[in-house]
Design an enzyme around this catalytic site. Structure first.
Site, PDB file in Angstrom:
ATOM      1  N   TRP A 158      65.897  47.513  18.519  1.00  0.00           N
ATOM      2  CA  TRP A 158      64.778  48.351  18.075  1.00  0.00           C
ATOM      3  C   TRP A 158      63.669  48.464  19.112  1.00  0.00           C
ATOM      4  CZ3 TRP A 158      61.209  44.714  18.770  1.00  0.00           C
ATOM      5  CH2 TRP A 158      61.570  43.373  18.528  1.00  0.00           C
ATOM      6  N   ASN A 159      63.753  47.711  20.225  1.00  0.00           N
ATOM      7  CA  ASN A 159      62.587  47.687  21.122  1.00  0.00           C
ATOM      8  C   ASN A 159      62.416  48.966  21.946  1.00  0.00           C
ATOM      9  OD1 ASN A 159      64.882  46.878  22.522  1.00  0.00           O
ATOM     10  ND2 ASN A 159      63.787  45.450  23.834  1.00  0.00           N
ATOM     11  N   PRO A 161      64.299  52.144  21.007  1.00  0.00           N
ATOM     12  CA  PRO A 161      65.380  52.634  20.150  1.00  0.00           C
ATOM     13  C   PRO A 161      66.237  53.726  20.776  1.00  0.00           C
ATOM     14  CG  PRO A 161      63.369  52.344  18.897  1.00  0.00           C
ATOM     15  CD  PRO A 161      63.005  52.151  20.335  1.00  0.00           C
ATOM     16  N   TRP A 167      71.190  54.444  27.331  1.00  0.00           N
ATOM     17  CA  TRP A 167      71.795  53.659  28.418  1.00  0.00           C
ATOM     18  C   TRP A 167      73.291  53.438  28.193  1.00  0.00           C
ATOM     19  CZ3 TRP A 167      68.304  49.026  30.365  1.00  0.00           C
ATOM     20  CH2 TRP A 167      67.119  49.549  30.898  1.00  0.00           C
ATOM     21  N   LYS A 182      75.492  52.404  16.546  1.00  0.00           N
ATOM     22  CA  LYS A 182      74.861  51.739  15.401  1.00  0.00           C
ATOM     23  C   LYS A 182      73.503  51.252  15.877  1.00  0.00           C
ATOM     24  CE  LYS A 182      73.830  48.420  13.301  1.00  0.00           C
ATOM     25  NZ  LYS A 182      72.431  48.126  12.894  1.00  0.00           N
ATOM     26  N   GLY A 235      70.795  43.062  22.386  1.00  0.00           N
ATOM     27  CA  GLY A 235      70.107  42.407  21.273  1.00  0.00           C
ATOM     28  C   GLY A 235      69.990  40.915  21.522  1.00  0.00           C
ATOM     29  N   GLU A 238      72.157  35.256  19.651  1.00  0.00           N
ATOM     30  CA  GLU A 238      72.941  34.854  18.488  1.00  0.00           C
ATOM     31  C   GLU A 238      73.859  35.986  18.010  1.00  0.00           C
ATOM     32  OE1 GLU A 238      72.032  33.192  14.032  1.00  0.00           O
ATOM     33  OE2 GLU A 238      70.341  33.693  15.345  1.00  0.00           O
ATOM     34  N   GLU A 257      73.882  42.601  26.761  1.00  0.00           N
ATOM     35  CA  GLU A 257      72.521  42.573  27.312  1.00  0.00           C
ATOM     36  C   GLU A 257      71.690  41.788  26.314  1.00  0.00           C
ATOM     37  OE1 GLU A 257      71.890  43.732  30.166  1.00  0.00           O
ATOM     38  OE2 GLU A 257      73.456  45.199  30.546  1.00  0.00           O
ATOM     39  N   CYS A 291      63.390  42.648  26.778  1.00  0.00           N
ATOM     40  CA  CYS A 291      64.262  41.505  27.054  1.00  0.00           C
ATOM     41  C   CYS A 291      63.962  40.911  28.414  1.00  0.00           C
ATOM     42  CB  CYS A 291      65.722  41.867  26.886  1.00  0.00           C
ATOM     43  SG  CYS A 291      66.162  43.328  27.774  1.00  0.00           S
ATOM     44  N   GLU A 390      62.775  32.519  23.773  1.00  0.00           N
ATOM     45  CA  GLU A 390      62.297  33.900  23.824  1.00  0.00           C
ATOM     46  C   GLU A 390      61.428  34.162  22.592  1.00  0.00           C
ATOM     47  OE1 GLU A 390      65.170  37.216  23.163  1.00  0.00           O
ATOM     48  OE2 GLU A 390      64.281  38.056  24.976  1.00  0.00           O
TER      49      GLU A 390
HETATM   50  N1  LIG Z   1      67.383  41.497  24.363  1.00  0.00           N
HETATM   51  C1  LIG Z   1      66.845  42.420  23.625  1.00  0.00           C
HETATM   52  O1  LIG Z   1      66.646  43.543  24.063  1.00  0.00           O
HETATM   53  C2  LIG Z   1      66.514  42.124  22.227  1.00  0.00           C
HETATM   54  C3  LIG Z   1      66.313  40.840  21.798  1.00  0.00           C
HETATM   55  N2  LIG Z   1      66.000  40.610  20.507  1.00  0.00           N
HETATM   56  C4  LIG Z   1      65.749  39.237  20.075  1.00  0.00           C
HETATM   57  O2  LIG Z   1      66.395  39.066  18.854  1.00  0.00           O
HETATM   58  C5  LIG Z   1      65.508  38.602  17.874  1.00  0.00           C
HETATM   59  C6  LIG Z   1      65.947  39.108  16.522  1.00  0.00           C
HETATM   60  O3  LIG Z   1      65.886  40.506  16.439  1.00  0.00           O
HETATM   61  P1  LIG Z   1      66.994  41.333  15.667  1.00  0.00           P
HETATM   62  O4  LIG Z   1      66.496  42.682  15.405  1.00  0.00           O
HETATM   63  O5  LIG Z   1      67.456  40.523  14.503  1.00  0.00           O
HETATM   64  O6  LIG Z   1      68.142  41.419  16.785  1.00  0.00           O
HETATM   65  P2  LIG Z   1      69.711  41.548  16.641  1.00  0.00           P
HETATM   66  O7  LIG Z   1      70.308  41.061  17.903  1.00  0.00           O
HETATM   67  O8  LIG Z   1      70.186  40.904  15.401  1.00  0.00           O
HETATM   68  O9  LIG Z   1      69.908  43.124  16.526  1.00  0.00           O
HETATM   69  C7  LIG Z   1      70.505  43.949  17.501  1.00  0.00           C
HETATM   70  C8  LIG Z   1      71.514  44.868  16.851  1.00  0.00           C
HETATM   71  O10 LIG Z   1      72.604  44.100  16.364  1.00  0.00           O
HETATM   72  C9  LIG Z   1      72.877  44.448  15.023  1.00  0.00           C
HETATM   73  N3  LIG Z   1      73.483  43.302  14.346  1.00  0.00           N
HETATM   74  C10 LIG Z   1      72.876  42.290  13.671  1.00  0.00           C
HETATM   75  N4  LIG Z   1      73.785  41.421  13.200  1.00  0.00           N
HETATM   76  C11 LIG Z   1      74.998  41.884  13.579  1.00  0.00           C
HETATM   77  C12 LIG Z   1      76.328  41.411  13.425  1.00  0.00           C
HETATM   78  N5  LIG Z   1      76.605  40.296  12.765  1.00  0.00           N
HETATM   79  N6  LIG Z   1      77.336  42.114  13.979  1.00  0.00           N
HETATM   80  C13 LIG Z   1      77.077  43.247  14.677  1.00  0.00           C
HETATM   81  N7  LIG Z   1      75.847  43.739  14.849  1.00  0.00           N
HETATM   82  C14 LIG Z   1      74.813  43.062  14.319  1.00  0.00           C
HETATM   83  C15 LIG Z   1      71.535  44.858  14.494  1.00  0.00           C
HETATM   84  O11 LIG Z   1      71.677  45.606  13.321  1.00  0.00           O
HETATM   85  C16 LIG Z   1      70.993  45.637  15.658  1.00  0.00           C
HETATM   86  O12 LIG Z   1      71.526  46.943  15.661  1.00  0.00           O
HETATM   87  C17 LIG Z   1      64.171  39.104  18.358  1.00  0.00           C
HETATM   88  O13 LIG Z   1      63.133  38.321  17.888  1.00  0.00           O
HETATM   89  C18 LIG Z   1      64.307  38.965  19.833  1.00  0.00           C
HETATM   90  O14 LIG Z   1      63.989  37.661  20.245  1.00  0.00           O
HETATM   91  C19 LIG Z   1      65.926  41.636  19.626  1.00  0.00           C
HETATM   92  C20 LIG Z   1      66.124  42.921  19.993  1.00  0.00           C
HETATM   93  C21 LIG Z   1      66.378  43.261  21.353  1.00  0.00           C
HETATM   94  N1  LIG Z   2      62.272  51.119  30.286  1.00  0.00           N
HETATM   95  C1  LIG Z   2      61.877  49.999  30.779  1.00  0.00           C
HETATM   96  N2  LIG Z   2      60.892  49.924  31.602  1.00  0.00           N
HETATM   97  N3  LIG Z   2      62.466  48.859  30.423  1.00  0.00           N
HETATM   98  C2  LIG Z   2      63.577  48.831  29.555  1.00  0.00           C
HETATM   99  C3  LIG Z   2      63.814  47.428  29.104  1.00  0.00           C
HETATM  100  C4  LIG Z   2      65.059  47.345  28.325  1.00  0.00           C
HETATM  101  C5  LIG Z   2      65.285  46.101  27.535  1.00  0.00           C
HETATM  102  O1  LIG Z   2      64.378  45.500  26.963  1.00  0.00           O
HETATM  103  O2  LIG Z   2      66.457  45.750  27.446  1.00  0.00           O
END
Ligand SMILES: NC(=O)C1=CN([C@@H]2O[C@H](COP(=O)(O)OP(=O)(O)OC[C@H]3O[C@@H](n4cnc5c(N)ncnc54)[C@H](O)[C@@H]3O)[C@@H](O)[C@H]2O)C=CC1
Ligand SMILES: N=C(N)NCCCC(=O)O
Ligand code: NA
Length: 511
Positions: A158-159, A161, A167, A182, A235, A238, A257, A291, A390
């Site tokens: 969602w960060n 969207p 990407w 999704k 995401g 976990e 990622e 991230c 994080e």
């Molecule tokens: N590296 C990154 O860009 C991101 C890191 N995060 C981290 O994750 C923490 C939790 O945020 P969430 O929104 O819960 O992230 P999440 O990793 O659970 O969500 C990412 C995507 O995975 C989907 N998802 C969730 N459970 C799933 C499963 N069992 N199988 C397949 N897909 C699944 C979600 O619906 C969403 O579309 C945040 O506090 C943050 O620390 C969250 C979003 C982005």
């Molecule tokens: N568009 C910029 N600047 N950054 C994208 C970061 C992507 C991410 O959090 O995975």
């Protein structure tokens, strides 16, 4: 200031070029600015996922035969569609995610650019086909084709969207795959609009499908589906682990990622005023929900007091407001869940002995919504939770170091390896440190600038595989070797045997 705009469209699931209803219940769309419900999205389940994968499989049969140049035509039209709807897309992104409108506009521009960039790479893919491989033998001619994998699933956060979807969707389509996307249930609105734009651009039915819904209901079946050839995920660590395990059951490749706790090392020879701007941008942009956010700051001891004093003043001067205000630079975080999680981390930081330099709470002037002040901790030690985990919020952990070796050692003591940054006037030192840092992306004298042409991804628990650039396209291809025998000579491997005149009766068999 724009405070009103077009209402969020009420959409279903986008499957096979049509809007369809889901089997499950609808989910609220929540505006992080005030917690209000501003719309709803469909909650898909495994039956909906089956339908979407079936549509994508069917579409793949034709789509895989198109040339890169033909696909580029569609991608450019989608890019134009995104550009044409820039202001409403940015507006909805801000309503859904809470990010400052100036950031949302930049994100939508990046989305449009991403479609154009991969259009060019799709055209170049045609030129890259049937590339000769020198096998060192004149009787054989070998060449290589890059073919699409099939149905690709993209599971996104969602960060950013629409951008995180782009990407994945752009290179996947450019390479000739079909896609089931999704998006995160916390911010799906602009991903649904992307489907509408692709449809208007004439993209054939089933080539791009969007199923919204919860991770466990819609994301999980999309990770374990045998009809899916690859899963591209951004995401949390976990969830990434769960997605990867599910795909592994089918021996399907993934790109991951995941999270980060990226260090930023500041040497005493830097320009402090300029550095403070990058430090703030590296942790407060998108409310720290990046991230690659540089969330661990390592400052050389000699300049720490001066730098921290300036950073405190800068953090306190950032405009925290309604994210629709063009001057807003820090909006609310995405959800109530993230809000309370971040506040909990702040409490843990205090309890474990870190010193709060500034922030640490809801801004007094914003009593509604999921706001958190720009927050900086000092005296953070490597064993503390806020140094290791994080937080994904506007919370910076700072510590000091004495020399380069110590800085690099502390920076690398992390389970993560996504981004890292080094700031110094000494170019050689910057290069040396950049090489020593365990990360997929290293910024020198800046933090966060991201380019479509450059590879993106991490090491260690931050995941594997690369998005963006040529790497991002190649990750959605399968490499096929085609080898021809071009000699007239008969294969001379089996020596001609002289037919034996012996018969069985000549053989004496021992009783
Ligand atoms: N590296 C990154 O860009 C991101 C890191 N995060 C981290 O994750 C923490 C939790 O945020 P969430 O929104 O819960 O992230 P999440 O990793 O659970 O969500 C990412 C995507 O995975 C989907 N998802 C969730 N459970 C799933 C499963 N069992 N199988 C397949 N897909 C699944 C979600 O619906 C969403 O579309 C945040 O506090 C943050 O620390 C969250 C979003 C982005
Ligand atoms: N568009 C910029 N600047 N950054 C994208 C970061 C992507 C991410 O959090 O995975
Ligand atoms: Na939302």
């Amino acid at each position: 200031m724009v405070t009103s705009g077009p209402p969020i469209p009420q959409r279903g699931l986008f499957i096979n070029g049509q809007w369809e209803s889901s089997s499950g219940r609808r989910l609220d769309v929540i505006n992080p600015f005030d917690g209000s419900v501003i719309g709803s999205i469909a909650g898909a389940d495994s039956h909906d996922v089956d339908r979407a994968v079936a549509a994508a499989s069917k579409a793949f049969k034709t789509w895989k035969k198109t040339s890169g140049t033909q696909r580029a035509g569609y991608l450019r039209k989608i890019s134009d569609g995104v550009k044409a709807r820039r202001s409403e897309l940015a507006y909805w992104e801000t309503l859904d995610n809470g990010k400052p409108i100036a950031e949302a506009e930049a994100d939508i521009d990046d989305v449009a650019a991403c479609f154009n960039y991969y259009a060019t790479l799709a055209e170049k893919l045609d030129e890259r086909q049937d590339q000769r491989v020198d096998v060192g033998e004149e009787d054989f001619l070998s060449s290589v084709r890059r073919e699409p994998l099939g149905v690709v699933s993209a599971i996104t956060p969602w960060n950013y969207p629409q951008l995180m979807a782009a990407w994945k969707v752009c290179p996947a389509l450019a390479a000739g795959n079909t896609v089931v996307l999704k998006p995160s249930e916390l911010a799906s609105v602009t991903c649904l609009e992307l489907a509408a734009i692709a449809h208007e651009a004439g993209l054939p039915p089933g080539v791009f499908n969007v199923v919204t819904g919860l991770g466990r209901d819609a994301g999980a079946p999309l990770s374990s589906h045998p009809g899916v050839a690859k899963v591209a995920f951004t995401g949390s660590v976990e969830t990434g682990r769960a997605v990867n395990l599910a795909a592994a059951q089918n021996l399907r490749p993934t790109t991951m990622e995941l999270g980060g706790k990226s260090p930023m090392i500041i040497f005493e020879d830097c320009d402090i005023d300029k550095t403070v701007e990058w430090i703030a941008f590296g942790i407060f942009a998108n409310s720290g929900q990046i991230c690659s956010a540089t969330s661990r700051l390592l400052i050389q001891k000699s300049i720490a007091p001066q730098l921290l004093q300036k950073l405190k003043a800068r953090a306190e001067s950032i405009k925290v407001s309604n994210p629709l205000d063009p001057d807003c630079r820090l909006g609310p975080v995405v959800s109530e869940g993230q809000h309370s999680k971040i506040l909990k981390y702040i409490e843990v930081g205090k309890k474990e002995g870190a010193k709060l330099l500034t922030g640490g709470a809801r801004p007094p002037h914003l009593q509604k919504g999921f706001f958190i002040q720009p927050t900086v901790f000092t005296d953070v030690t490597p064993d503390m939770t806020i140094w290791r985990q994080e937080i994904f919020g506007p919370v910076l952990a700072t510590a000091t170091f004495t020399d380069e070796a110590e800085a690099v050692r502390i920076a690398n003591e992390s389970e993560f390896g996504l981004g890292a940054a080094v700031v110094s006037a000494d170019k050689q030192r910057c290069q040396r440190v950049a090489r020593a840092l365990e990360a997929g992306i290293v910024w020198i004298n800046c933090s966060q600038p991201t380019f479509l042409q450059a590879p993106w991804g991490g090491t260690k628990n931050s995941g594997f595989g690369r998005e963006l650039g040529q790497w991002g396209l190649d990750a959605f291809t399968s490499v096929k070797q085609i080898t021809s025998y071009i000699s007239d000579a008969k294969l001379d491997w089996y020596p001609e045997m002289v037919k034996s005149k012996m018969s069985l009766s000549d053989v004496s068999v021992e009783p």
